[in-house]
Design an enzyme around this catalytic site. Structure first.
Site, PDB file in Angstrom:
ATOM      1  N   ASP A   1       1.023   2.857   3.740  1.00  0.00           N
ATOM      2  CA  ASP A   1       0.139   3.891   3.187  1.00  0.00           C
ATOM      3  C   ASP A   1       0.962   5.169   2.923  1.00  0.00           C
ATOM      4  O   ASP A   1       0.477   6.279   3.150  1.00  0.00           O
ATOM      5  CB  ASP A   1      -1.049   4.170   4.111  1.00  0.00           C
ATOM      6  CG  ASP A   1      -2.101   5.063   3.469  1.00  0.00           C
ATOM      7  OD1 ASP A   1      -2.034   5.316   2.242  1.00  0.00           O
ATOM      8  OD2 ASP A   1      -3.003   5.528   4.199  1.00  0.00           O
TER       9      ASP A   1
ATOM     10  N   HIS B   1       0.823  -1.218   0.000  1.00  0.00           N
ATOM     11  CA  HIS B   1       0.000   0.000   0.000  1.00  0.00           C
ATOM     12  C   HIS B   1       0.859   1.271   0.000  1.00  0.00           C
ATOM     13  O   HIS B   1       1.226   1.781   1.053  1.00  0.00           O
ATOM     14  CB  HIS B   1      -0.912  -0.008   1.236  1.00  0.00           C
ATOM     15  CG  HIS B   1      -1.947   1.073   1.227  1.00  0.00           C
ATOM     16  ND1 HIS B   1      -3.090   1.008   1.993  1.00  0.00           N
ATOM     17  CD2 HIS B   1      -2.023   2.248   0.563  1.00  0.00           C
ATOM     18  CE1 HIS B   1      -3.819   2.090   1.791  1.00  0.00           C
ATOM     19  NE2 HIS B   1      -3.184   2.870   0.939  1.00  0.00           N
TER      20      HIS B   1
ATOM     21  N   GLY C   1      -2.434  12.526   4.981  1.00  0.00           N
ATOM     22  CA  GLY C   1      -1.391  11.595   4.550  1.00  0.00           C
ATOM     23  C   GLY C   1      -0.028  11.880   5.145  1.00  0.00           C
ATOM     24  O   GLY C   1       0.332  13.027   5.398  1.00  0.00           O
TER      25      GLY C   1
ATOM     26  N   ARG D   1       2.050   8.548  -6.699  1.00  0.00           N
ATOM     27  CA  ARG D   1       1.588   9.826  -7.265  1.00  0.00           C
ATOM     28  C   ARG D   1       1.813   9.967  -8.771  1.00  0.00           C
ATOM     29  O   ARG D   1       1.764  11.097  -9.301  1.00  0.00           O
ATOM     30  CB  ARG D   1       2.277  11.009  -6.555  1.00  0.00           C
ATOM     31  CG  ARG D   1       2.092  11.022  -5.039  1.00  0.00           C
ATOM     32  CD  ARG D   1       0.660  11.068  -4.630  1.00  0.00           C
ATOM     33  NE  ARG D   1       0.509  11.379  -3.201  1.00  0.00           N
ATOM     34  CZ  ARG D   1      -0.567  11.052  -2.487  1.00  0.00           C
ATOM     35  NH1 ARG D   1      -1.564  10.395  -3.051  1.00  0.00           N
ATOM     36  NH2 ARG D   1      -0.641  11.379  -1.220  1.00  0.00           N
TER      37      ARG D   1
ATOM     38  N   HIS E   1      -5.325  -0.255   5.898  1.00  0.00           N
ATOM     39  CA  HIS E   1      -5.062   0.632   7.047  1.00  0.00           C
ATOM     40  C   HIS E   1      -6.103   0.617   8.160  1.00  0.00           C
ATOM     41  O   HIS E   1      -6.803   1.588   8.398  1.00  0.00           O
ATOM     42  CB  HIS E   1      -4.786   2.069   6.613  1.00  0.00           C
ATOM     43  CG  HIS E   1      -5.716   2.638   5.566  1.00  0.00           C
ATOM     44  ND1 HIS E   1      -7.072   2.591   5.668  1.00  0.00           N
ATOM     45  CD2 HIS E   1      -5.444   3.272   4.402  1.00  0.00           C
ATOM     46  CE1 HIS E   1      -7.598   3.186   4.611  1.00  0.00           C
ATOM     47  NE2 HIS E   1      -6.645   3.597   3.829  1.00  0.00           N
TER      48      HIS E   1
ATOM     49  N   HIS F   1       1.505   5.190  -2.223  1.00  0.00           N
ATOM     50  CA  HIS F   1       1.056   6.156  -3.232  1.00  0.00           C
ATOM     51  C   HIS F   1       2.297   6.742  -3.893  1.00  0.00           C
ATOM     52  O   HIS F   1       3.075   7.436  -3.232  1.00  0.00           O
ATOM     53  CB  HIS F   1       0.218   7.257  -2.578  1.00  0.00           C
ATOM     54  CG  HIS F   1      -1.041   6.744  -1.946  1.00  0.00           C
ATOM     55  ND1 HIS F   1      -2.230   6.661  -2.634  1.00  0.00           N
ATOM     56  CD2 HIS F   1      -1.291   6.248  -0.710  1.00  0.00           C
ATOM     57  CE1 HIS F   1      -3.166   6.151  -1.839  1.00  0.00           C
ATOM     58  NE2 HIS F   1      -2.611   5.893  -0.665  1.00  0.00           N
TER      59      HIS F   1
ATOM     60  N   ASP G   1      -8.936   3.052  -3.096  1.00  0.00           N
ATOM     61  CA  ASP G   1      -8.286   3.644  -1.919  1.00  0.00           C
ATOM     62  C   ASP G   1      -8.244   5.167  -1.972  1.00  0.00           C
ATOM     63  O   ASP G   1      -7.979   5.773  -3.009  1.00  0.00           O
ATOM     64  CB  ASP G   1      -6.866   3.121  -1.740  1.00  0.00           C
ATOM     65  CG  ASP G   1      -6.224   3.731  -0.501  1.00  0.00           C
ATOM     66  OD1 ASP G   1      -6.889   3.772   0.544  1.00  0.00           O
ATOM     67  OD2 ASP G   1      -5.076   4.195  -0.595  1.00  0.00           O
TER      68      ASP G   1
END
Ligand SMILES: [Zn+2]
Length: 444
Positions: free
Chosen positions: A319, A73, A338, A77, A245, A75, A165
């Protein structure tokens, strides 16, 4: 079909001399020489016993070798928000944290909700990613929560699974359909669980601290009620779901109840939810402490730790959610949710949970990579014949988070300024050296 992508790296020829190898799954817990030839683990042997001809020698004495971590998990971007992170910086950050593979979320711009976007992203990863990256595709088109994506086509294009997500799949009927299509398409449905009608405009956990600060809260039941609903749907459709999460005690209970009932359900928890609480916001309304789901109470944190110990929670996932400095340098209520987490995951959990004797090191090392298996990926192993996927860690090293900056493009790390123990010195991923700490000397 290998759905993981990374840029080609020269296969390592390396001897790590005398490090303490801890591979809980392989049952290794002893000082060993680890010989890597052509990117494969060629031999393990007693310290000082293996030949060093034609290989780079690294002094591992007093250090540890762990199977590389895998994060289900993150990100990255890309595409569309490269001012926060891209495939190069994101995977550099991961390698610096000891990770040998990561799985990126589809809430990008454009959303990864069709095969052409996914295929071009995979191609980009073959040029830029420093460690193997896998991708989840969206459950619903544009993360809109209404029409399903072409799940079978996306699987054919290499999607490891599906998630919206950042948002829940709010409509039960849509999730039910996704579970039905999953039978044809395969792939895990990864679920961000949150009832928006309960979360409302909340910016932190709803409780005593939010009341004292006068901030709108996100109640624990926003998460746990949706988990219960989705577990019931998964049971009814005999589907396979993974809860992302987990943050609340009630959520751990909901997952435990579902497992007991035989639902095909797994769950993850993040280093920040395992080690921090909303009390931190009383000291400072630092926007790096603002994430979704929010940091909750000590009771919740302990329930997560217990869930990790008893197997209710299957893996640790960061995350990792980078945001640019100017995006976070705004009043708390306005800041995006975040925190980054790849570079601090091991050290945070080691410092806060292993050193005080709360969790055994073996369990933490295991849970930092079991996310791979949940998504159908091979588990890294320090075993002869396996591809070299491991990290070399100095458990004695103390460091201040952020003192020398980050490998990530963003610096919104919730552990920033904290002194942590345990430093990743080098990471070998997919047989190539993916990261080497600046100060880390090579013997010969
Ligand atoms: Zn999420």
């Amino acid at each position: 079909m290998s759905a993981l992508e990374s840029r080609p790296t020269p296969p390592a020829d390396l001897l790590v001399r005398g490090a303490h190898v801890l591979d809980p799954r392989a049952g290794i817990n002893a000082p060993q020489d680890v010989l890597v030839r052509g990117g494969q683990i060629a031999e393990l042997g007693a310290p000082g016993s293996l030949p060093d001809d034609g290989v780079e020698v690294v002094d591992g004495e007093g250090k540890h070798v762990f199977p590389g971590f895998v994060d289900p998990h993150v990100h990255l971007r890309t595409p569309g928000q490269e001012h926060k992170e891209d495939l190069d910086t994101g995977t550099r950050s991961a390698a610096a944290g000891g990770y040998v593979a990561v799985v990126a979320m589809p809430n990008t711009d454009p959303v990864v909700d069709n095969a052409p976007v996914l295929l071009s992203l995979r191609e980009q990863a073959r040029r830029e990613a420093r460690i193997p990256v896998g991708f989840l595709a969206a459950v619903t088109r544009g993360l809109g929560g209404e029409g399903l994506t072409e799940m079978a086509e996306l699987r054919d294009a290499g999607a490891l699974g599906f998630t919206d997500d950042g948002k829940p799949v709010h409509r039960a009927g849509i999730l039910r359909k996704a579970l039905q299509y999953q039978r044809l398409a395969g792939g895990v449905l990864c679920l961000h669980e949150e009832d928006p009608t309960l979360s409302g405009k909340g910016v932190m956990h709803e409780g005593d601290v939010s009341a004292r600060l006068g901030l709108a809260g996100i109640p624990s039941v926003s998460e746990s009620t949706l988990i219960a609903r989705d577990a019931a749907l998964a049971r009814y459709e005999d589907g396979r779901i993974h809860i992302q999460h987990l943050s609340a005690r009630e959520s751990v209970e909901a997952v435990a109840a579902a497992k007991l009932a035989g639902v095909k359900i797994t769950a993850e928890a993040s280093p920040h939810h395992l080690t921090l609480t909303d009390q931190a916001l009383l000291e400072s309304l630092d926007t790096r402490l603002k994430m979704n789901p929010p940091l909750r109470t000590e009771t919740d944190r302990q329930a997560l730790v217990e869930g990790l110990r008893d197997g209710t929670i299957d893996c640790i996932a960061t995350d990792h959610a980078p945001h640019a400095r100017e995006e976070k340098e705004v009043p708390f209520e306005e800041a995006p949710m975040g925190t980054t987490g790849l570079e601090t995951a091991f050290a945070a959990v080691y410092t806060e949970l292993v050193l005080p004797g709360v969790l055994p090191l073996e369990l933490v090392v295991d849970k930092l990579s079991t996310g791979a298996a949940l998504l159908g990926l091979p588990l890294p192993a320090v075993q002869v014949g396996h591809s070299a996927d491991f990290c070399l860690v100095d458990l004695e090293a103390e460091w201040e988070v952020g003192e020398h900056g980050y490998e990530s493009r963003s610096e919104n790390c919730c552990f920033s300024g904290r002194t942590l123990r345990g430093r990743v010195l080098a990471t070998v991923a997919a047989g190539g050296i993916a990261y080497r700490e600046r100060a880390f000397a090579v013997v010969a």
